[in-house]
Scaffold this active site. Structure first.
Site, PDB file in Angstrom:
ATOM      1  N   ARG A  89      -5.089  10.085   4.821  1.00 52.25           N
ATOM      2  CA  ARG A  89      -4.119  11.099   5.222  1.00 52.25           C
ATOM      3  C   ARG A  89      -2.909  11.150   4.301  1.00 52.25           C
ATOM      4  O   ARG A  89      -2.311  12.193   4.091  1.00 52.25           O
ATOM      5  CB  ARG A  89      -3.690  10.855   6.662  1.00 52.25           C
ATOM      6  CG  ARG A  89      -4.394  11.772   7.599  1.00 52.25           C
ATOM      7  CD  ARG A  89      -4.305  11.280   9.004  1.00 52.25           C
ATOM      8  NE  ARG A  89      -5.478  10.511   9.337  1.00 52.25           N
ATOM      9  CZ  ARG A  89      -6.622  11.044   9.715  1.00 52.25           C
ATOM     10  NH1 ARG A  89      -6.741  12.341   9.816  1.00 52.25           N
ATOM     11  NH2 ARG A  89      -7.652  10.294  10.001  1.00 52.25           N
ATOM     12  N   LYS A 131       0.844  -1.210   0.000  1.00 52.84           N
ATOM     13  CA  LYS A 131       0.000   0.000   0.000  1.00 52.84           C
ATOM     14  C   LYS A 131       0.874   1.253   0.000  1.00 52.84           C
ATOM     15  O   LYS A 131       0.636   2.192  -0.766  1.00 52.84           O
ATOM     16  CB  LYS A 131      -0.895   0.016   1.243  1.00 52.84           C
ATOM     17  CG  LYS A 131      -1.531   1.384   1.511  1.00 52.84           C
ATOM     18  CD  LYS A 131      -2.368   1.388   2.757  1.00 52.84           C
ATOM     19  CE  LYS A 131      -1.625   1.682   4.026  1.00 52.84           C
ATOM     20  NZ  LYS A 131      -1.348   3.116   4.279  1.00 52.84           N
ATOM     21  N   ASN A 132       1.892   1.256   0.855  1.00 48.01           N
ATOM     22  CA  ASN A 132       2.668   2.492   1.001  1.00 48.01           C
ATOM     23  C   ASN A 132       3.561   2.769  -0.202  1.00 48.01           C
ATOM     24  O   ASN A 132       4.135   3.852  -0.330  1.00 48.01           O
ATOM     25  CB  ASN A 132       3.509   2.439   2.288  1.00 48.01           C
ATOM     26  CG  ASN A 132       2.632   2.617   3.516  1.00 48.01           C
ATOM     27  OD1 ASN A 132       1.437   2.877   3.403  1.00 48.01           O
ATOM     28  ND2 ASN A 132       3.221   2.462   4.692  1.00 48.01           N
ATOM     29  N   ASP A 176       4.978   0.310  11.805  1.00 46.17           N
ATOM     30  CA  ASP A 176       3.742  -0.332  11.339  1.00 46.17           C
ATOM     31  C   ASP A 176       3.645  -1.802  11.748  1.00 46.17           C
ATOM     32  O   ASP A 176       2.564  -2.382  11.699  1.00 46.17           O
ATOM     33  CB  ASP A 176       3.631  -0.221   9.809  1.00 46.17           C
ATOM     34  CG  ASP A 176       3.292   1.204   9.369  1.00 46.17           C
ATOM     35  OD1 ASP A 176       2.991   2.049  10.237  1.00 46.17           O
ATOM     36  OD2 ASP A 176       3.337   1.464   8.147  1.00 46.17           O
ATOM     37  N   ARG A 204      -0.030  14.727  13.296  1.00 45.56           N
ATOM     38  CA  ARG A 204       0.749  14.327  12.122  1.00 45.56           C
ATOM     39  C   ARG A 204       0.994  15.557  11.269  1.00 45.56           C
ATOM     40  O   ARG A 204       0.384  15.746  10.220  1.00 45.56           O
ATOM     41  CB  ARG A 204      -0.040  13.269  11.357  1.00 45.56           C
ATOM     42  CG  ARG A 204       0.820  12.074  10.994  1.00 45.56           C
ATOM     43  CD  ARG A 204      -0.010  10.911  10.623  1.00 45.56           C
ATOM     44  NE  ARG A 204       0.708  10.014   9.752  1.00 45.56           N
ATOM     45  CZ  ARG A 204       0.224   8.872   9.329  1.00 45.56           C
ATOM     46  NH1 ARG A 204      -0.964   8.489   9.680  1.00 45.56           N
ATOM     47  NH2 ARG A 204       0.938   8.105   8.536  1.00 45.56           N
ATOM     48  N   PRO A 205       1.888  16.417  11.728  1.00 43.24           N
ATOM     49  CA  PRO A 205       2.114  17.668  11.020  1.00 43.24           C
ATOM     50  C   PRO A 205       2.735  17.439   9.642  1.00 43.24           C
ATOM     51  O   PRO A 205       3.286  16.365   9.368  1.00 43.24           O
ATOM     52  CB  PRO A 205       3.078  18.428  11.926  1.00 43.24           C
ATOM     53  CG  PRO A 205       3.697  17.427  12.810  1.00 43.24           C
ATOM     54  CD  PRO A 205       2.796  16.236  12.864  1.00 43.24           C
ATOM     55  N   ILE A 206       2.645  18.478   8.779  1.00 42.81           N
ATOM     56  CA  ILE A 206       3.290  18.381   7.458  1.00 42.81           C
ATOM     57  C   ILE A 206       4.260  19.551   7.270  1.00 42.81           C
ATOM     58  O   ILE A 206       4.525  19.979   6.162  1.00 42.81           O
ATOM     59  CB  ILE A 206       2.252  18.308   6.311  1.00 42.81           C
ATOM     60  CG1 ILE A 206       1.284  19.494   6.374  1.00 42.81           C
ATOM     61  CG2 ILE A 206       1.502  17.007   6.317  1.00 42.81           C
ATOM     62  CD1 ILE A 206       0.482  19.658   5.086  1.00 42.81           C
ATOM     63  N   ASP A 207       4.786  20.045   8.403  1.00 43.99           N
ATOM     64  CA  ASP A 207       5.686  21.197   8.340  1.00 43.99           C
ATOM     65  C   ASP A 207       6.919  20.934   7.468  1.00 43.99           C
ATOM     66  O   ASP A 207       7.363  21.800   6.717  1.00 43.99           O
ATOM     67  CB  ASP A 207       6.113  21.604   9.767  1.00 43.99           C
ATOM     68  CG  ASP A 207       6.689  20.451  10.553  1.00 43.99           C
ATOM     69  OD1 ASP A 207       6.051  19.361  10.561  1.00 43.99           O
ATOM     70  OD2 ASP A 207       7.751  20.587  11.156  1.00 43.99           O
ATOM     71  N   ILE A 212       8.381   6.586  16.641  1.00 48.37           N
ATOM     72  CA  ILE A 212       7.955   7.315  15.433  1.00 48.37           C
ATOM     73  C   ILE A 212       6.690   8.129  15.680  1.00 48.37           C
ATOM     74  O   ILE A 212       6.628   9.303  15.333  1.00 48.37           O
ATOM     75  CB  ILE A 212       7.743   6.338  14.246  1.00 48.37           C
ATOM     76  CG1 ILE A 212       8.969   5.457  14.037  1.00 48.37           C
ATOM     77  CG2 ILE A 212       7.399   7.113  12.960  1.00 48.37           C
ATOM     78  CD1 ILE A 212      10.232   6.161  13.599  1.00 48.37           C
ATOM     79  N   ARG A 230      -8.103  -0.543   4.918  1.00 47.34           N
ATOM     80  CA  ARG A 230      -7.276   0.491   4.289  1.00 47.34           C
ATOM     81  C   ARG A 230      -5.945  -0.099   3.823  1.00 47.34           C
ATOM     82  O   ARG A 230      -5.312   0.447   2.928  1.00 47.34           O
ATOM     83  CB  ARG A 230      -6.995   1.624   5.294  1.00 47.34           C
ATOM     84  CG  ARG A 230      -8.216   2.444   5.624  1.00 47.34           C
ATOM     85  CD  ARG A 230      -7.863   3.568   6.552  1.00 47.34           C
ATOM     86  NE  ARG A 230      -6.654   4.213   6.062  1.00 47.34           N
ATOM     87  CZ  ARG A 230      -5.843   4.964   6.787  1.00 47.34           C
ATOM     88  NH1 ARG A 230      -6.125   5.189   8.059  1.00 47.34           N
ATOM     89  NH2 ARG A 230      -4.780   5.515   6.271  1.00 47.34           N
ATOM     90  N   CYS A 270      -5.120  13.098  13.556  1.00 42.95           N
ATOM     91  CA  CYS A 270      -4.855  11.718  13.163  1.00 42.95           C
ATOM     92  C   CYS A 270      -4.996  10.746  14.305  1.00 42.95           C
ATOM     93  O   CYS A 270      -4.835  11.107  15.455  1.00 42.95           O
ATOM     94  CB  CYS A 270      -3.449  11.634  12.609  1.00 42.95           C
ATOM     95  SG  CYS A 270      -3.058   9.983  12.129  1.00 42.95           S
TER      96      CYS A 270
END
Ligand code: UD1
Length: 417
Positions: A92, A22-23, A306, A121-124, A328, A398, A116
């Site tokens: 996400r 998936k990833n 995971d 779960r920032p995207i900075d 993580i 998912r 999340c």
């Protein structure tokens, strides 16, 4: 809401093929936005997250269809650079479309990925790198408005943490940028290598994927290719956890052993026998598992976050105490209370979980609250005596394709209601 009914306590046996990753599939689908012509992705799992990515592609005007594990995508008719909020919220990981849309259009407008289930779960890091590549990014009422009127240009970038998503976004944005981009402290996950292999086949010039420094020479255009998605190392780790928890002997096919180094080491320490060659992995659990050395989740090649929940479910049955340190994500122990309902003995303090092995788990009704936690609960339910009901299967779906059928093919008694 669908749930799995699991009649536990059965020993698993037989052989099963591991699904595509998936990833890997998600960034590959985002990458098709950059190519001209029709791409063919093989070994692409049929999952709700993949379906969400296909709907994003169709919304932007691409042709995107899935026939079993083959996906065809052509972005020749792509005609919009915005993604509506409801599609952004569904998955996400959709933030990786940002780099690709910016590179293709010089603009992108998308909903801010919300809070999340794994903690903030920032995207900075994504945004600051894209700004350095020349994007002007404004955040207004939860919408990211990104433009690069002069196009993107190469830059020297360094991540403060090797974020997988930020590395992917940077690669997608830089691959057709003007000039050279050097990214240090890049994520080294196999999914990054798969993305770069796809892009290089399409005409990109990327060096160093899988290493800490990635160098990208921007090219003018990319063309469509055929590509096979790598096997899902987390699904493989989950099936190994299920076999370990149930004292079983199974064979996994279609795996890449080198992607599973830290996972195999942990099972080795637990007394499992693992033989692997030519994409086949034979796994044999002992009658009683030993505790592994402290499991510390780390960026690749460390132990994958995971796989933490599925492995923890197996360690509930170890002869002795296991310790987990989650490095993580902040909130990745939501499966613990539910594992306790099945009879496990786990204490959590911040990032550390201490699992005191018990002789038996007992069937119960439990509720999954996120994808990998769901997989962990199913592993425990397979080992528990009696009947369990695992709800929250929408999270499992998912990332795991027809998982009840995969488990039944190994002799488990699982069905979905
Ligand atoms: C990806 C995987 C996910 C996996 C994770 C870590 C996909 C679709 N998902 O998620 O399954 O668990 O890698 O291996 O591939 N962070 C920031 N700022 C940022 C970006 C990240 O603080 O801009 C933090 C995150 O909150 C997290 C850590 O960095 O604590 C790692 O996140 P990251 O590697 O980015 O994970 P994802 O790409 O979201």
């Amino acid at each position: 809401m669908s749930r799995f009914v699991v009649n536990g306590g059965r020993v698993l046996c037989g052989s099963v093929e591991v699904q595509g990753s998936k990833n890997s599939a998600l960034p590959l689908l985002a990458a098709t936005i950059l190519t001209q012509g029709e791409n063919v992705l093989y070994n692409c799992p049929a999952l709700s997250d993949v379906d969400a990515a296909l709907r994003i592609l169709r919304f932007t005007g691409c042709r995107a269809e899935q026939y079993r594990s083959t996906v065809l995508v052509s972005s020749d008719s792509l005609n919009r650079s915005d993604i509506p909020d409801e599609l952004m919220r569904e998955m996400r990981g959709s933030v990786i479309f940002l780099g690709a849309l910016l590179a293709r259009f010089g603009r992108a407008q998308l909903g801010f990925p919300g809070g999340c289930e794994l903690g903030p779960r920032p995207i900075d890091m994504h945004l600051s790198a894209l700004r350095k590549l020349g994007a002007d990014i404004r955040e207004r009422h939860g919408v990211l408005d990104c433009t690069a009127p002069e196009g993107l240009h190469g830059a020297k970038l360094s991540l403060s943490f090797p974020s997988v998503g930020a590395t992917e976004n940077i690669i997608l944005a830089a691959v057709t940028a003007d000039g050279t981009t050097t990214l240090t402290n890049a994520a080294r996950e196999p999914e990054i290598c798969d993305l770069c292999e796809f892009l290089n086949k399409s005409g990109a010039r990327i060096w160093g994927a899988g290493e800490g420094t990635i160098v990208i020479d921007g090219v003018k255009e990319l063309h469509a290719v055929e590509h096979t998605v790598i096997p899902d190392r987390i699904v493989a780790a989950t099936l190994m956890s299920a076999a370990a928890a149930t004292g079983s002997e199974i064979t996994l096919t279609g795996v890449i052993q080198s992607h599973l180094g830290a996972v195999i080491s942990a099972f080795d320490e637990m007394g499992c026998e693992i033989h692997s060659s030519g994409g086949e992995l034979e796994f044999k659990a002992p009658s009683r598992l030993s505790p592994p050395q402290t499991i510390r989740t780390m960026p690749y090649p460390g132990f994958p976050t995971d796989a933490q929940a599925p492995l923890m479910a197996a360690t509930c049955l170890c002869e002795g105490t296991s310790v987990f340190v989650e490095n993580i994500f902040e909130n990745r122990y939501r499966h613990v209370d539910e594992l306790t309902r099945l009879g496990s003995d786990i204490k959590v303090n911040g990032r550390v979980a201490v699992v005191k092995g018990v002789r038996r788990l007992y069937g119960a009704a439990v509720e999954a609250q996120e994808l990998r936690g769901a997989a962990g609960l199913i592993v425990a339910a397979l080992a528990a005596e009696g009947r369990s009901e695992v709800s929250g299967i929408c999270y499992l779906e998912r990332g795991y394709e027809r998982f009840e059928q995969v488990l039944c093919s190994l002799g488990a008694d699982v069905y979905k209601v």
